[in-house]
Enzyme design. Structure first.
Site, PDB file in Angstrom:
ATOM      1  N   HIS A   5       8.995   1.034 -10.374  1.00  0.00           N
ATOM      2  CA  HIS A   5       7.727   0.682  -9.737  1.00  0.00           C
ATOM      3  C   HIS A   5       6.571   1.255 -10.533  1.00  0.00           C
ATOM      4  O   HIS A   5       6.740   2.206 -11.285  1.00  0.00           O
ATOM      5  CB  HIS A   5       7.668   1.204  -8.296  1.00  0.00           C
ATOM      6  CG  HIS A   5       7.784   2.688  -8.159  1.00  0.00           C
ATOM      7  ND1 HIS A   5       8.983   3.362  -8.317  1.00  0.00           N
ATOM      8  CD2 HIS A   5       6.864   3.634  -7.879  1.00  0.00           C
ATOM      9  CE1 HIS A   5       8.786   4.659  -8.126  1.00  0.00           C
ATOM     10  NE2 HIS A   5       7.490   4.859  -7.877  1.00  0.00           N
ATOM     11  N   GLU A  53      10.280   9.659  -7.871  1.00  0.00           N
ATOM     12  CA  GLU A  53      10.814  10.019  -6.557  1.00  0.00           C
ATOM     13  C   GLU A  53      11.750   8.964  -5.978  1.00  0.00           C
ATOM     14  O   GLU A  53      12.659   9.298  -5.223  1.00  0.00           O
ATOM     15  CB  GLU A  53       9.668  10.287  -5.587  1.00  0.00           C
ATOM     16  CG  GLU A  53       8.846  11.512  -5.969  1.00  0.00           C
ATOM     17  CD  GLU A  53       7.690  11.770  -5.026  1.00  0.00           C
ATOM     18  OE1 GLU A  53       7.549  11.045  -4.007  1.00  0.00           O
ATOM     19  OE2 GLU A  53       6.914  12.688  -5.301  1.00  0.00           O
ATOM     20  N   VAL A  54      11.511   7.700  -6.291  1.00  0.00           N
ATOM     21  CA  VAL A  54      12.343   6.613  -5.761  1.00  0.00           C
ATOM     22  C   VAL A  54      13.045   5.941  -6.934  1.00  0.00           C
ATOM     23  O   VAL A  54      12.385   5.506  -7.880  1.00  0.00           O
ATOM     24  CB  VAL A  54      11.477   5.580  -4.993  1.00  0.00           C
ATOM     25  CG1 VAL A  54      12.343   4.444  -4.460  1.00  0.00           C
ATOM     26  CG2 VAL A  54      10.717   6.253  -3.854  1.00  0.00           C
ATOM     27  N   ARG A  90       0.833  -1.200   0.000  1.00  0.00           N
ATOM     28  CA  ARG A  90       0.000   0.000   0.000  1.00  0.00           C
ATOM     29  C   ARG A  90       0.871   1.256   0.000  1.00  0.00           C
ATOM     30  O   ARG A  90       1.877   1.320   0.699  1.00  0.00           O
ATOM     31  CB  ARG A  90      -0.903   0.014   1.224  1.00  0.00           C
ATOM     32  CG  ARG A  90      -1.853  -1.144   1.263  1.00  0.00           C
ATOM     33  CD  ARG A  90      -2.811  -1.096   2.450  1.00  0.00           C
ATOM     34  NE  ARG A  90      -3.455  -2.367   2.661  1.00  0.00           N
ATOM     35  CZ  ARG A  90      -4.320  -2.945   1.851  1.00  0.00           C
ATOM     36  NH1 ARG A  90      -4.649  -2.351   0.737  1.00  0.00           N
ATOM     37  NH2 ARG A  90      -4.852  -4.113   2.129  1.00  0.00           N
ATOM     38  N   ASP A  91       0.454   2.256  -0.776  1.00  0.00           N
ATOM     39  CA  ASP A  91       1.129   3.546  -0.782  1.00  0.00           C
ATOM     40  C   ASP A  91       0.842   4.250   0.542  1.00  0.00           C
ATOM     41  O   ASP A  91      -0.290   4.207   1.035  1.00  0.00           O
ATOM     42  CB  ASP A  91       0.632   4.395  -1.957  1.00  0.00           C
ATOM     43  CG  ASP A  91       1.496   5.607  -2.205  1.00  0.00           C
ATOM     44  OD1 ASP A  91       1.483   6.522  -1.353  1.00  0.00           O
ATOM     45  OD2 ASP A  91       2.165   5.657  -3.237  1.00  0.00           O
ATOM     46  N   ILE A  92       1.841   4.890   1.132  1.00  0.00           N
ATOM     47  CA  ILE A  92       1.638   5.550   2.431  1.00  0.00           C
ATOM     48  C   ILE A  92       0.894   6.876   2.310  1.00  0.00           C
ATOM     49  O   ILE A  92       0.437   7.416   3.308  1.00  0.00           O
ATOM     50  CB  ILE A  92       2.969   5.762   3.192  1.00  0.00           C
ATOM     51  CG1 ILE A  92       3.915   6.658   2.401  1.00  0.00           C
ATOM     52  CG2 ILE A  92       3.609   4.427   3.534  1.00  0.00           C
ATOM     53  CD1 ILE A  92       5.130   7.113   3.189  1.00  0.00           C
TER      54      ILE A  92
END
Length: 119
Positions: free
Chosen positions: A104, A99-100, A32-34
């Site tokens: 993904h 961002e990462v 799940r995305d935070i």
């Protein structure tokens, strides 16, 4: 872009940071995305060290590529998103607002997401 083995997804893969895991197999992890942007907002990552789509598509094995794509479909089905629809987003490098530095995709659904191209 060089792979940073200290990125947050690499730490999640090493179990250094907990994640709300919803799917895992030999090649893929989904969680799940935070900061969700939809009722269902999941991040799906390959377990290999790939910076972005270009890196993944060039260097991943056929087994990894197939497993990743099948996992996306299976995850969408498990969350019943295939019934009404969903959105897949992959932000690539600086201009794509990645961002990462670990490849993904974002899987979003659970409501009408509207057109991403409206002004």
């Amino acid at each position: 872009m060089a792979y940073d083995s200290d990125n947050i997804f690499a730490k999640i893969l090493r179990s250094e940071i907990p994640a709300g895991t919803v799917f895992e197999n030999d090649h893929v992890l989904a969680f799940r995305d935070i900061a969700p942007k939809a009722p269902v907002h999941l991040l799906i990552i390959p377990k290999g060290a790939y910076t972005d789509f270009a890196d993944f598509s060039a260097r991943a094995s056929d087994a990894e590529i197939v497993a990743f794509n099948r996992a996306v479909g299976e995850i969408a089905t498990r969350h019943k998103l295939d019934e009404t629809g969903y959105r897949l987003i992959a932000n690539i490098r600086e201009d794509g607002c990645q961002e990462v530095p670990h490849y993904h995709v974002h899987l979003l659904g659970g409501e009408n997401l509207g057109s991403p191209f409206k002004n």
